[in-house]
Design a protein around this motif. Structure first.
Motif, PDB file in Angstrom:
ATOM      1  N   VAL A 161      58.694  -4.760  -6.697  1.00 14.28           N
ATOM      2  CA  VAL A 161      59.448  -4.362  -7.886  1.00 14.28           C
ATOM      3  C   VAL A 161      59.493  -2.844  -7.975  1.00 14.28           C
ATOM      4  N   ARG A 162      60.391  -2.346  -8.819  1.00 10.72           N
ATOM      5  CA  ARG A 162      60.492  -0.903  -9.025  1.00 10.72           C
ATOM      6  C   ARG A 162      59.165  -0.381  -9.568  1.00 10.72           C
ATOM      7  N   PHE A 163      58.693   0.700  -9.013  1.00 11.28           N
ATOM      8  CA  PHE A 163      57.427   1.302  -9.435  1.00 11.28           C
ATOM      9  C   PHE A 163      57.733   2.301 -10.536  1.00 11.28           C
ATOM     10  N   GLY A 164      57.504   1.899 -11.778  1.00  6.69           N
ATOM     11  CA  GLY A 164      57.846   2.728 -12.927  1.00  6.69           C
ATOM     12  C   GLY A 164      56.623   3.222 -13.666  1.00  6.69           C
ATOM     13  N   TRP A 165      56.848   3.630 -14.914  1.00  7.04           N
ATOM     14  CA  TRP A 165      55.777   4.226 -15.716  1.00  7.04           C
ATOM     15  C   TRP A 165      54.638   3.251 -15.984  1.00  7.04           C
ATOM     16  N   VAL A 166      54.948   2.001 -16.239  1.00  6.05           N
ATOM     17  CA  VAL A 166      53.901   1.021 -16.526  1.00  6.05           C
ATOM     18  C   VAL A 166      52.968   0.886 -15.326  1.00  6.05           C
ATOM     19  N   GLU A 167      53.556   0.758 -14.141  1.00  4.68           N
ATOM     20  CA  GLU A 167      52.744   0.619 -12.933  1.00  4.68           C
ATOM     21  C   GLU A 167      51.961   1.900 -12.642  1.00  4.68           C
ATOM     22  N   MET A 168      52.612   3.054 -12.864  1.00  3.94           N
ATOM     23  CA  MET A 168      51.900   4.324 -12.664  1.00  3.94           C
ATOM     24  C   MET A 168      50.706   4.433 -13.603  1.00  3.94           C
ATOM     25  N   TYR A 169      50.889   3.985 -14.846  1.00  2.00           N
ATOM     26  CA  TYR A 169      49.793   4.060 -15.807  1.00  2.00           C
ATOM     27  C   TYR A 169      48.645   3.142 -15.398  1.00  2.00           C
ATOM     28  N   LYS A 170      48.955   1.982 -14.825  1.00  2.27           N
ATOM     29  CA  LYS A 170      47.900   1.092 -14.337  1.00  2.27           C
ATOM     30  C   LYS A 170      47.090   1.775 -13.237  1.00  2.27           C
ATOM     31  N   VAL A 171      47.775   2.465 -12.337  1.00  3.87           N
ATOM     32  CA  VAL A 171      47.072   3.211 -11.281  1.00  3.87           C
ATOM     33  C   VAL A 171      46.216   4.301 -11.912  1.00  3.87           C
ATOM     34  N   PHE A 172      46.765   5.016 -12.888  1.00  7.84           N
ATOM     35  CA  PHE A 172      46.014   6.050 -13.598  1.00  7.84           C
ATOM     36  C   PHE A 172      44.755   5.462 -14.243  1.00  7.84           C
ATOM     37  N   GLU A 173      44.885   4.288 -14.890  1.00  6.00           N
ATOM     38  CA  GLU A 173      43.733   3.663 -15.535  1.00  6.00           C
ATOM     39  C   GLU A 173      42.643   3.316 -14.533  1.00  6.00           C
ATOM     40  N   ILE A 174      43.040   2.813 -13.373  1.00  6.86           N
ATOM     41  CA  ILE A 174      42.046   2.490 -12.342  1.00  6.86           C
ATOM     42  C   ILE A 174      41.276   3.743 -11.965  1.00  6.86           C
ATOM     43  N   ILE A 175      41.989   4.829 -11.736  1.00 12.12           N
ATOM     44  CA  ILE A 175      41.339   6.087 -11.355  1.00 12.12           C
ATOM     45  C   ILE A 175      40.483   6.613 -12.507  1.00 12.12           C
ATOM     46  N   GLU A 176      41.040   6.608 -13.710  1.00  9.20           N
ATOM     47  CA  GLU A 176      40.353   7.145 -14.885  1.00  9.20           C
ATOM     48  C   GLU A 176      39.080   6.364 -15.216  1.00  9.20           C
ATOM     49  N   GLU A 177      39.152   5.025 -15.138  1.00 11.00           N
ATOM     50  CA  GLU A 177      38.033   4.193 -15.565  1.00 11.00           C
ATOM     51  C   GLU A 177      36.981   3.974 -14.483  1.00 11.00           C
ATOM     52  N   ARG A 178      37.374   3.992 -13.231  1.00  9.45           N
ATOM     53  CA  ARG A 178      36.444   3.572 -12.185  1.00  9.45           C
ATOM     54  C   ARG A 178      36.002   4.663 -11.226  1.00  9.45           C
ATOM     55  N   VAL A 179      36.739   5.759 -11.171  1.00 15.29           N
ATOM     56  CA  VAL A 179      36.328   6.854 -10.287  1.00 15.29           C
ATOM     57  C   VAL A 179      35.544   7.850 -11.130  1.00 15.29           C
ATOM     58  N   PRO A 180      34.294   8.139 -10.750  1.00 19.39           N
ATOM     59  CA  PRO A 180      33.467   9.045 -11.559  1.00 19.39           C
ATOM     60  C   PRO A 180      34.151  10.400 -11.787  1.00 19.39           C
ATOM     61  N   LYS A 181      33.931  10.946 -12.968  1.00 22.74           N
ATOM     62  CA  LYS A 181      34.556  12.209 -13.354  1.00 22.74           C
ATOM     63  C   LYS A 181      34.236  13.314 -12.360  1.00 22.74           C
ATOM     64  N   ALA A 182      33.001  13.360 -11.884  1.00 26.58           N
ATOM     65  CA  ALA A 182      32.613  14.402 -10.923  1.00 26.58           C
ATOM     66  C   ALA A 182      33.438  14.309  -9.642  1.00 26.58           C
ATOM     67  N   VAL A 183      33.727  13.094  -9.193  1.00 24.35           N
ATOM     68  CA  VAL A 183      34.534  12.903  -7.981  1.00 24.35           C
ATOM     69  C   VAL A 183      35.965  13.342  -8.251  1.00 24.35           C
ATOM     70  N   ARG A 184      36.512  12.936  -9.398  1.00 27.91           N
ATOM     71  CA  ARG A 184      37.885  13.336  -9.730  1.00 27.91           C
ATOM     72  C   ARG A 184      38.002  14.851  -9.785  1.00 27.91           C
ATOM     73  N   GLN A 185      37.057  15.506 -10.417  1.00 27.97           N
ATOM     74  CA  GLN A 185      37.126  16.954 -10.550  1.00 27.97           C
ATOM     75  C   GLN A 185      36.883  17.656  -9.223  1.00 27.97           C
ATOM     76  N   SER A 186      36.018  17.103  -8.392  1.00 26.64           N
ATOM     77  CA  SER A 186      35.770  17.755  -7.102  1.00 26.64           C
ATOM     78  C   SER A 186      37.003  17.663  -6.208  1.00 26.64           C
ATOM     79  N   ARG A 187      37.786  16.583  -6.346  1.00 28.80           N
ATOM     80  CA  ARG A 187      38.980  16.409  -5.524  1.00 28.80           C
ATOM     81  C   ARG A 187      40.186  17.161  -6.086  1.00 28.80           C
TER      82      ARG A 187
END
Length: 177
Positions: A145-171
């Motif tokens: 299906v078309r990859f739109g805002w809803v799908e992008m937000y789901k990807v964002f949530e996965i990163i936001e909720e499950r990837v530690p803040k220190a890892v996100r900031q280091s990258r």
């Protein structure tokens, strides 16, 4: 790899997948005017039907295509598989047009061979087998299906909720908080 799952889609997207998956345990290659998906998982399947194995692999492959190029449009299985005997299934056809302009540079120098990078596709699939979040993101991004805002937000949530803040900031440095 002897089993081939034949693919349909935009020529540019199929070319990109053939570049991303030129080598490894999952391969997308061109034979004549057609592209196919080959994989050790297709050759070694046991009880799972070939269509299910191919669909699961193609979802991940399409996910990598979207990771590499946001304009990528997922390709589909034609319903034709072969390892000596062809099985043909009629499927819906969709038509469209798209253009692409690319540029390449060639450096001429001291006759040393230019080292080539390995194709990036296998690295993403290997990472997905080790890190569940990567597999989940590829599954979301690989949907037909078309990859739109809803799908992008789901990807964002996965990163936001499950990837530690220190890892996100280091990258990502201070650009992401």
């Amino acid at each position: 790899m002897t089993v081939r799952a034949w693919l349909a889609g935009d020529e540019f997207d199929l070319q990109d997948l053939a570049t991303y998956f030129a080598a490894g345990h999952v391969v997308v290659a061109k034979e004549g005017d057609e592209y196919y998906l080959g994989a050790t998982a297709l050759d070694e399947r046991t009880d799972e039907p070939i269509q299910q194995v191919a669909a699961r692999l193609l979802t991940q492959v399409n996910g990598v295509g979207r990771v590499m190029d946001f304009g990528f449009r997922p390709v589909q299985l034609t319903g034709r598989y072969n390892d000596g005997d062809a099985v043909i299934v009629v499927v819906d056809a969709h038509f469209g047009a798209r253009g692409r302009l690319t540029a390449s540079a060639v450096v001429v120098g001291d006759e040393q061979a230019t080292p080539t990078s390995p194709p990036p596709g296998p690295m993403y699939l290997e990472s997905a087998t080790r890190v569940g979040e990567i597999a989940e993101v590829l599954a979301l991004m690989g949907q037909p299906v078309r990859f739109g805002w809803v799908e992008m937000y789901k990807v964002f949530e996965i990163i936001e909720e499950r990837v530690p803040k220190a890892v996100r900031q280091s990258r990502l440095g201070n650009h992401y908080r």
